[in-house]
Design a protein around this motif. Structure first.
Motif, PDB file in Angstrom:
ATOM      1  N   VAL A  42       1.521  -8.212  -2.828  1.00 18.70           N
ATOM      2  CA  VAL A  42       1.994  -6.977  -2.315  1.00 18.70           C
ATOM      3  C   VAL A  42       2.029  -5.993  -3.397  1.00 18.70           C
ATOM      4  O   VAL A  42       1.420  -4.834  -3.136  1.00 18.70           O
ATOM      5  N   LEU A  43       2.470  -6.240  -4.703  1.00 21.76           N
ATOM      6  CA  LEU A  43       2.096  -5.482  -5.647  1.00 21.76           C
ATOM      7  C   LEU A  43       0.828  -4.827  -5.960  1.00 21.76           C
ATOM      8  O   LEU A  43       0.538  -3.670  -6.207  1.00 21.76           O
ATOM      9  N   GLY A  44      -0.186  -5.984  -6.022  1.00 26.06           N
ATOM     10  CA  GLY A  44      -1.675  -5.674  -6.091  1.00 26.06           C
ATOM     11  C   GLY A  44      -1.963  -4.514  -4.997  1.00 26.06           C
ATOM     12  O   GLY A  44      -2.722  -3.486  -5.192  1.00 26.06           O
ATOM     13  N   LEU A  45      -1.431  -4.849  -3.769  1.00 26.40           N
ATOM     14  CA  LEU A  45      -1.732  -3.737  -2.635  1.00 26.40           C
ATOM     15  C   LEU A  45      -1.206  -2.472  -3.051  1.00 26.40           C
ATOM     16  O   LEU A  45      -1.970  -1.480  -2.469  1.00 26.40           O
ATOM     17  N   TYR A  46      -0.124  -2.325  -3.456  1.00 22.74           N
ATOM     18  CA  TYR A  46       0.797  -1.105  -3.316  1.00 22.74           C
ATOM     19  C   TYR A  46       0.059  -0.173  -4.519  1.00 22.74           C
ATOM     20  O   TYR A  46      -0.154   0.755  -4.307  1.00 22.74           O
ATOM     21  N   GLU A  58       2.349   0.244 -18.015  1.00 25.37           N
ATOM     22  CA  GLU A  58       3.730   0.787 -17.794  1.00 25.37           C
ATOM     23  C   GLU A  58       3.916   1.162 -16.339  1.00 25.37           C
ATOM     24  O   GLU A  58       5.053   0.941 -15.910  1.00 25.37           O
ATOM     25  N   THR A  59       2.927   1.741 -15.896  1.00 23.83           N
ATOM     26  CA  THR A  59       3.242   2.405 -14.429  1.00 23.83           C
ATOM     27  C   THR A  59       3.438   1.266 -13.384  1.00 23.83           C
ATOM     28  O   THR A  59       4.243   1.228 -12.482  1.00 23.83           O
ATOM     29  N   ILE A  60       2.579   0.088 -13.593  1.00 27.02           N
ATOM     30  CA  ILE A  60       2.736  -0.748 -12.755  1.00 27.02           C
ATOM     31  C   ILE A  60       3.964  -1.452 -12.769  1.00 27.02           C
ATOM     32  O   ILE A  60       4.434  -2.200 -11.957  1.00 27.02           O
ATOM     33  N   PRO A  68       9.114  -1.590  -2.763  1.00 28.54           N
ATOM     34  CA  PRO A  68      10.088  -1.837  -1.468  1.00 28.54           C
ATOM     35  C   PRO A  68       9.285  -2.874  -0.679  1.00 28.54           C
ATOM     36  O   PRO A  68       8.928  -2.767   0.383  1.00 28.54           O
ATOM     37  N   LEU A  69       9.767  -4.040  -1.083  1.00 31.20           N
ATOM     38  CA  LEU A  69       9.163  -5.403  -0.393  1.00 31.20           C
ATOM     39  C   LEU A  69      10.400  -6.169   0.042  1.00 31.20           C
ATOM     40  O   LEU A  69      11.422  -6.474  -0.449  1.00 31.20           O
TER      41      LEU A  69
END
Ligand code: DC
Length: 225
Positions: A42-46, A58-60, A68-69
């Motif tokens: 989900v983080l990769g998709l986001y 840093e941003t990731i 918001p998962l």
């Protein structure tokens, strides 16, 4: 998190059948399930949707803290929601798997996801599915299992799954993808995929899912008794 709540940590490479085993164990025991790979996916998709560079650590890491998962239990199993949108299917593509494996090498990102994963440790118990469940996230887990299988066997299983969904794929490409992801997961500097020192290694190359389940369950019962 409740420290005394037992955790069964199940780690292993991609395509080894951890997901199936973990779901079966969670259902059998009536315990919670942490699909940590889904969080990375989900983080990769986001990150890709927000057009953030995959090496912008840093941003990731900032996104990881605020992602918001949520997971929602539905009649068809557990749905994965990103900002309220059901992304359960979308995160299973090879493209998103590749995004996940790219951000998974970033140490600040792994650090940012630590507490979110530990929060799943809720009574009566947790089945934790991932790469570093026994080694990093739940080092005190009373049961640790490392499920392994040859790359060839995993590629054959994946091929069969895709053929059942009428997806046309070449065996060589699947095998190559599995070898590349293994290489990235096993050789990264942070939390590389490897059995925890106190994990039971189950090689499922020549076992079917029922045999793996029986082996895992009898080990769990023996460790928890
Ligand atoms: O288990 P999976 O295929 O859904 O995992 C997707 C990617 O996320 C995979 O490349 C490894 C990474 N991952 C990780 O680094 N640590 C975890 N605990 C779970 C997954």
């Amino acid at each position: 998190m409740q420290k005394s709540v037992p955790v069964i940590a199940i780690d292993g490479p991609s395509g080894v059948g951890k997901g199936t085993l973990c779901q079966a164990l969670a259902q059998h025991l009536g315990w919670h399930l942490l699909d940590s790979g889904a969080i990375y996916r989900v983080l990769g998709l986001y990150v890709s949707e927000k057009q953030i560079a995959f090496d912008d650590e840093e941003t990731i890491a900032g996104c990881a803290l605020q992602l918001p998962l949520s997971f929602e239990t539905t009649a068809n199993g557990v749905a994965v929601l990103l900002d309220g949108q059901n992304v359960s299917q979308m995160i299973r593509t090879q493209e998103v798997a590749m995004f996940a494996s790219k951000i998974a090498i970033l140490s600040k990102v792994r650090q940012a996801l630590l507490q979110r994963q530990r929060d799943f440790q809720q009574a009566p118990g947790l089945i934790a599915d991932g790469r570093d469940m026994g080694s990093v996230i739940f080092p005190d887990a009373p049961v640790k299992i490392f499920l392994d299988a040859s790359a060839q066997a995993r590629a054959e299983r994946r091929m069969k799954q895709l053929q059942e969904k009428a997806v046309c794929v070449k065996f060589g490409e699947i095998l190559q993808e599995i070898i590349e992801r293994d290489d990235r997961d096993r050789n990264r500097a942070v939390a590389p995929l490897k059995p925890a020192v106190d994990a039971l290694v189950i090689d499922s190359t020549s076992l079917n899912i029922d045999e793996v389940f029986e082996k895992a369950l009898s080990y769990i019962q023996q460790q928890l008794s």
